[in-house]
Design an enzyme around this catalytic site. Structure first.
Site, PDB file in Angstrom:
ATOM      1  N   ARG A 157      44.059  50.047   8.047  1.00 18.45           N
ATOM      2  CA  ARG A 157      43.593  51.247   8.767  1.00 18.45           C
ATOM      3  C   ARG A 157      43.185  51.901   8.021  1.00 18.45           C
ATOM      4  O   ARG A 157      42.068  52.215   7.593  1.00 18.45           O
ATOM      5  CB  ARG A 157      44.932  51.642   9.338  1.00 18.45           C
ATOM      6  CG  ARG A 157      45.321  51.151  10.452  1.00 18.45           C
ATOM      7  CD  ARG A 157      46.381  52.076  11.264  1.00 18.45           C
ATOM      8  NE  ARG A 157      47.805  51.562  10.623  1.00 18.45           N
ATOM      9  CZ  ARG A 157      48.777  50.981  11.031  1.00 18.45           C
ATOM     10  NH1 ARG A 157      48.192  49.529  11.577  1.00 18.45           N
ATOM     11  NH2 ARG A 157      49.626  50.200   9.750  1.00 18.45           N
ATOM     12  N   ASP A 177      39.915  41.129   1.941  1.00 20.13           N
ATOM     13  CA  ASP A 177      41.542  41.016   2.081  1.00 20.13           C
ATOM     14  C   ASP A 177      42.028  40.384   2.828  1.00 20.13           C
ATOM     15  O   ASP A 177      41.574  38.543   2.773  1.00 20.13           O
ATOM     16  CB  ASP A 177      40.958  42.260   4.027  1.00 20.13           C
ATOM     17  CG  ASP A 177      42.840  42.056   4.538  1.00 20.13           C
ATOM     18  OD1 ASP A 177      42.927  43.823   4.596  1.00 20.13           O
ATOM     19  OD2 ASP A 177      43.213  41.402   5.214  1.00 20.13           O
ATOM     20  N   CYS A 207      45.887  47.227  -0.040  1.00 24.87           N
ATOM     21  CA  CYS A 207      46.525  46.260   0.496  1.00 24.87           C
ATOM     22  C   CYS A 207      48.705  46.850   0.389  1.00 24.87           C
ATOM     23  O   CYS A 207      48.635  47.356  -0.503  1.00 24.87           O
ATOM     24  CB  CYS A 207      46.786  45.059   0.325  1.00 24.87           C
ATOM     25  SG  CYS A 207      46.690  44.693  -1.804  1.00 24.87           S
ATOM     26  N   PRO A 208      48.988  46.185   1.153  1.00 22.22           N
ATOM     27  CA  PRO A 208      50.618  47.005   1.100  1.00 22.22           C
ATOM     28  C   PRO A 208      50.960  46.148  -0.075  1.00 22.22           C
ATOM     29  O   PRO A 208      50.333  44.653  -0.753  1.00 22.22           O
ATOM     30  CB  PRO A 208      51.419  45.980   1.829  1.00 22.22           C
ATOM     31  CG  PRO A 208      50.360  45.243   3.063  1.00 22.22           C
ATOM     32  CD  PRO A 208      49.304  45.233   2.158  1.00 22.22           C
ATOM     33  N   SER A 235      47.581  53.048  -3.277  1.00 21.84           N
ATOM     34  CA  SER A 235      48.744  52.452  -2.161  1.00 21.84           C
ATOM     35  C   SER A 235      50.222  52.465  -2.889  1.00 21.84           C
ATOM     36  O   SER A 235      51.227  52.932  -1.758  1.00 21.84           O
ATOM     37  CB  SER A 235      47.979  50.738  -2.419  1.00 21.84           C
ATOM     38  OG  SER A 235      49.073  50.019  -0.940  1.00 21.84           O
ATOM     39  N   ARG A 236      50.379  51.223  -3.996  1.00 21.44           N
ATOM     40  CA  ARG A 236      51.908  51.323  -4.111  1.00 21.44           C
ATOM     41  C   ARG A 236      51.350  50.873  -5.490  1.00 21.44           C
ATOM     42  O   ARG A 236      50.891  49.806  -6.316  1.00 21.44           O
ATOM     43  CB  ARG A 236      52.837  50.573  -3.907  1.00 21.44           C
ATOM     44  CG  ARG A 236      53.654  50.670  -2.431  1.00 21.44           C
ATOM     45  CD  ARG A 236      54.615  51.641  -2.759  1.00 21.44           C
ATOM     46  NE  ARG A 236      54.594  52.064  -1.350  1.00 21.44           N
ATOM     47  CZ  ARG A 236      54.215  52.469   0.135  1.00 21.44           C
ATOM     48  NH1 ARG A 236      52.900  53.374  -0.545  1.00 21.44           N
ATOM     49  NH2 ARG A 236      55.158  53.502   0.657  1.00 21.44           N
ATOM     50  N   ASP A 260      47.463  58.227  -7.112  1.00 20.92           N
ATOM     51  CA  ASP A 260      48.646  58.673  -6.052  1.00 20.92           C
ATOM     52  C   ASP A 260      49.640  58.148  -6.178  1.00 20.92           C
ATOM     53  O   ASP A 260      50.219  58.625  -5.636  1.00 20.92           O
ATOM     54  CB  ASP A 260      47.996  59.028  -4.856  1.00 20.92           C
ATOM     55  CG  ASP A 260      49.240  59.755  -3.916  1.00 20.92           C
ATOM     56  OD1 ASP A 260      49.396  60.700  -4.462  1.00 20.92           O
ATOM     57  OD2 ASP A 260      49.242  59.492  -2.759  1.00 20.92           O
ATOM     58  N   GLU A 265      59.174  55.862  -9.416  1.00 16.05           N
ATOM     59  CA  GLU A 265      58.193  57.253  -9.165  1.00 16.05           C
ATOM     60  C   GLU A 265      59.856  58.274  -8.636  1.00 16.05           C
ATOM     61  O   GLU A 265      60.964  58.009  -8.398  1.00 16.05           O
ATOM     62  CB  GLU A 265      57.661  57.670  -7.533  1.00 16.05           C
ATOM     63  CG  GLU A 265      56.553  56.694  -8.051  1.00 16.05           C
ATOM     64  CD  GLU A 265      55.589  56.302  -6.244  1.00 16.05           C
ATOM     65  OE1 GLU A 265      56.221  57.463  -5.184  1.00 16.05           O
ATOM     66  OE2 GLU A 265      54.219  55.929  -6.212  1.00 16.05           O
ATOM     67  N   HIS A 284      52.094  60.809  -5.264  1.00 11.78           N
ATOM     68  CA  HIS A 284      52.110  60.636  -4.532  1.00 11.78           C
ATOM     69  C   HIS A 284      52.281  61.622  -3.392  1.00 11.78           C
ATOM     70  O   HIS A 284      53.197  61.152  -1.853  1.00 11.78           O
ATOM     71  CB  HIS A 284      53.989  59.896  -4.400  1.00 11.78           C
ATOM     72  CG  HIS A 284      53.708  58.341  -3.470  1.00 11.78           C
ATOM     73  ND1 HIS A 284      54.247  57.388  -2.734  1.00 11.78           N
ATOM     74  CD2 HIS A 284      52.816  58.576  -2.015  1.00 11.78           C
ATOM     75  CE1 HIS A 284      54.291  57.264  -2.449  1.00 11.78           C
ATOM     76  NE2 HIS A 284      53.417  58.021  -1.650  1.00 11.78           N
TER      77      HIS A 284
HETATM   78  P1  NAI Z   1      47.516  48.135   6.973  1.00 14.84           P
HETATM   79  O1  NAI Z   1      48.343  47.428   7.324  1.00 14.84           O
HETATM   80  O2  NAI Z   1      46.877  48.381   8.010  1.00 14.84           O
HETATM   81  O3  NAI Z   1      46.343  47.665   5.892  1.00 14.84           O
HETATM   82  C1  NAI Z   1      47.091  46.552   4.817  1.00 14.84           C
HETATM   83  C2  NAI Z   1      45.691  45.240   4.861  1.00 14.84           C
HETATM   84  O4  NAI Z   1      46.332  44.822   3.318  1.00 14.84           O
HETATM   85  C3  NAI Z   1      46.024  44.837   6.098  1.00 14.84           C
HETATM   86  O5  NAI Z   1      44.272  44.720   6.418  1.00 14.84           O
HETATM   87  C4  NAI Z   1      46.099  43.203   5.649  1.00 14.84           C
HETATM   88  O6  NAI Z   1      45.377  42.348   6.060  1.00 14.84           O
HETATM   89  C5  NAI Z   1      46.091  43.286   3.945  1.00 14.84           C
HETATM   90  N1  NAI Z   1      46.563  42.478   3.005  1.00 14.84           N
HETATM   91  C6  NAI Z   1      47.836  41.666   3.354  1.00 14.84           C
HETATM   92  N2  NAI Z   1      47.476  41.520   2.168  1.00 14.84           N
HETATM   93  C7  NAI Z   1      46.701  41.919   1.148  1.00 14.84           C
HETATM   94  C8  NAI Z   1      46.731  40.165   0.437  1.00 14.84           C
HETATM   95  N3  NAI Z   1      47.766  39.810  -0.296  1.00 14.84           N
HETATM   96  N4  NAI Z   1      45.356  40.698  -0.584  1.00 14.84           N
HETATM   97  C9  NAI Z   1      44.785  41.662  -0.034  1.00 14.84           C
HETATM   98  N5  NAI Z   1      45.205  42.413   1.184  1.00 14.84           N
HETATM   99  C10 NAI Z   1      46.583  42.371   1.912  1.00 14.84           C
HETATM  100  O7  NAI Z   1      48.200  49.567   5.958  1.00 14.84           O
HETATM  101  P2  NAI Z   1      47.541  50.349   5.847  1.00 14.84           P
HETATM  102  O8  NAI Z   1      47.725  51.591   7.029  1.00 14.84           O
HETATM  103  O9  NAI Z   1      45.919  51.041   5.708  1.00 14.84           O
HETATM  104  O10 NAI Z   1      47.997  50.819   4.813  1.00 14.84           O
HETATM  105  C11 NAI Z   1      47.955  50.259   3.261  1.00 14.84           C
HETATM  106  C12 NAI Z   1      48.792  50.718   2.017  1.00 14.84           C
HETATM  107  O11 NAI Z   1      48.327  52.223   2.302  1.00 14.84           O
HETATM  108  C13 NAI Z   1      50.166  50.433   2.537  1.00 14.84           C
HETATM  109  O12 NAI Z   1      50.772  49.144   2.291  1.00 14.84           O
HETATM  110  C14 NAI Z   1      50.845  52.064   2.185  1.00 14.84           C
HETATM  111  O13 NAI Z   1      51.491  50.819   0.380  1.00 14.84           O
HETATM  112  C15 NAI Z   1      49.945  52.969   1.072  1.00 14.84           C
HETATM  113  N6  NAI Z   1      50.396  54.408   1.797  1.00 14.84           N
HETATM  114  C16 NAI Z   1      50.443  54.775   0.847  1.00 14.84           C
HETATM  115  C17 NAI Z   1      50.479  56.315   0.739  1.00 14.84           C
HETATM  116  C18 NAI Z   1      50.334  57.695   0.420  1.00 14.84           C
HETATM  117  O14 NAI Z   1      50.806  58.036   0.560  1.00 14.84           O
HETATM  118  N7  NAI Z   1      49.857  57.363  -1.346  1.00 14.84           N
HETATM  119  C19 NAI Z   1      51.031  57.244   2.641  1.00 14.84           C
HETATM  120  C20 NAI Z   1      50.160  55.563   4.018  1.00 14.84           C
HETATM  121  C21 NAI Z   1      50.807  53.765   2.971  1.00 14.84           C
END
Ligand code: NAI
Length: 318
Positions: A157, A177, A207-208, A235-236, A260, A265, A284
């Site tokens: 997303r 991805d 990525c997560p 991300s993390r 971020d 943290e 963050h």
């Molecule tokens: P999402 O689940 O929509 O997208 C994650 C993508 O990573 C998926 O397309 C998945 O196929 C891909 N993925 C999984 N394993 C992988 C790997 N080994 N190598 C490459 N790609 C891989 O998640 P979304 O909503 O896009 O969020 C992504 C990350 O953003 C979250 O996991 C979270 O850590 C981080 N986040 C950070 C926030 C902040 O305040 N800084 C707030 C919300 C999310």
């Protein structure tokens, strides 16, 4: 139903309302709860809401009336979901609320690294423009995004939203991805992960955090990047080897970073990144716009409502 919110402050420091939750039961909101206070505060709770307060197997075992755990975040690693499952306690999360806000923060960091608005403004207020013999000056390279390549790792997303914004800046988009074969090839040029690091002007991580993504930004990959490149991580923190990134920034291996998130943290005083050149760190907050927090709270309330009505939604341990 007795509902206890263990750590409500980060989500709602006072600008949102808990009334939606209050309409569903007898609610007590604690701003923060130390590990040692959990059992006391939650001993007779039916519904427990946590953001980052850990709920271990041992803690869950000590809460005899507990029927439901709601996590006020997407990531639910703070809860031992298997221990909850063994007791038949559903754990729910908030799968999406912050996509637009996180993507906006990515570009806040990118635009900061490419134009240094704050630092340039500071020089004006310090009198540097008044003293300038020319009508303008700049203290950092000014960089146009059009035509540059952004490399997105994790094209979910947030990654896709970043791509959409990058397209508006006329950037070239490459992406890696783990499931790219299922993705629309018109959204990005899908390449392998090493190509992303090698061929991008900006690498952005989306990525997560999993065992296989921890440390994906390591010394070797940083060395493969362009010396003019920037790394963005919203991300993390543990995706990045922070010592390797600090060394790369201080030795000019890459040109800058916008982060971020960090490995621990709140950030530790001895985090090496605090000594890194051209590295900018926000605490963050990518998720924390008022709009995104409002959506998060609405979903948290509807998760509780769905559970009470016997139709639980967003359950992560079914
Ligand atoms: P999402 O689940 O929509 O997208 C994650 C993508 O990573 C998926 O397309 C998945 O196929 C891909 N993925 C999984 N394993 C992988 C790997 N080994 N190598 C490459 N790609 C891989 O998640 P979304 O909503 O896009 O969020 C992504 C990350 O953003 C979250 O996991 C979270 O850590 C981080 N986040 C950070 C926030 C902040 O305040 N800084 C707030 C919300 C999310």
């Amino acid at each position: 139903m007795k509902i206890i919110v263990l750590d409500g402050f980060a989500l709602n420091p006072g600008d949102l309302s808990w009334d939606g939750l209050r309409s569903l039961g007898d609610v007590t909101v604690y701003e923060r709860t130390a590990d040692t206070e959990i059992l006391n505060r939650a001993v007779d709770a039916d519904i427990l809401i946590t953001n980052k307060t850990p709920l271990s197997a041992q803690t869950i075992a000590g809460l005899p009336t507990l029927k439901y755990i709601g996590v006020l975040a997407t990531g639910y690693n703070v809860v031992d979901v298997n221990a909850a499952k063994e007791r038949g306690i559903p754990v729910t999360n908030i799968p999406t609320y912050g996509t637009a806000s996180v993507a906006q923060m990515v570009f806040s960091h990118i635009l900061h690294l490419t134009q240094h608005v704050k630092e340039h403004s500071d020089t004006v207020y310090a009198g540097e423009w008044e003293r300038s013999i020319d009508f303008c000056y700049w203290n950092y390279p000014l960089i146009e995004l059009a035509g540059k390549t952004i490399g997105i790792i994790g094209f979910g997303r947030i990654g896709q939203k970043v791509a959409q914004i990058a397209r508006a800046f006329s950037m070239k988009i490459i992406a890696y991805d783990a499931f790219s074969e299922k993705m629309d090839p018109s959204l990005a040029e899908f390449v392998d992960i090493d190509t992303v690091f090698r061929d991008s002007d900006i690498v952005s991580l989306h990525c997560p955090l999993f065992a296989d993504t921890e440390g994906i930004v390591n010394e070797e990959r940083l060395k493969s990047m362009r010396s003019t490149a920037f790394l963005i991580n919203t991300s993390r923190g543990p995706l990045v080897d922070e010592l390797a990134l600090t060394t790369a920034l201080n030795n000019g291996v890459i040109a800058g970073a916008g982060l971020d998130v960090v490995s621990t943290e709140p950030i530790l005083k001895d985090n090496p990144l605090l000594m890194a050149k051209n590295c900018f760190i926000t605490p963050h907050i990518a998720w924390a716009t008022a709009e995104a927090r409002g959506r998060l709270l609405d979903t948290a309330v509807s998760n509780v409502e769905d559970f009470i009505n016997g139709t639980p939604a967003n359950v992560v341990n079914s």
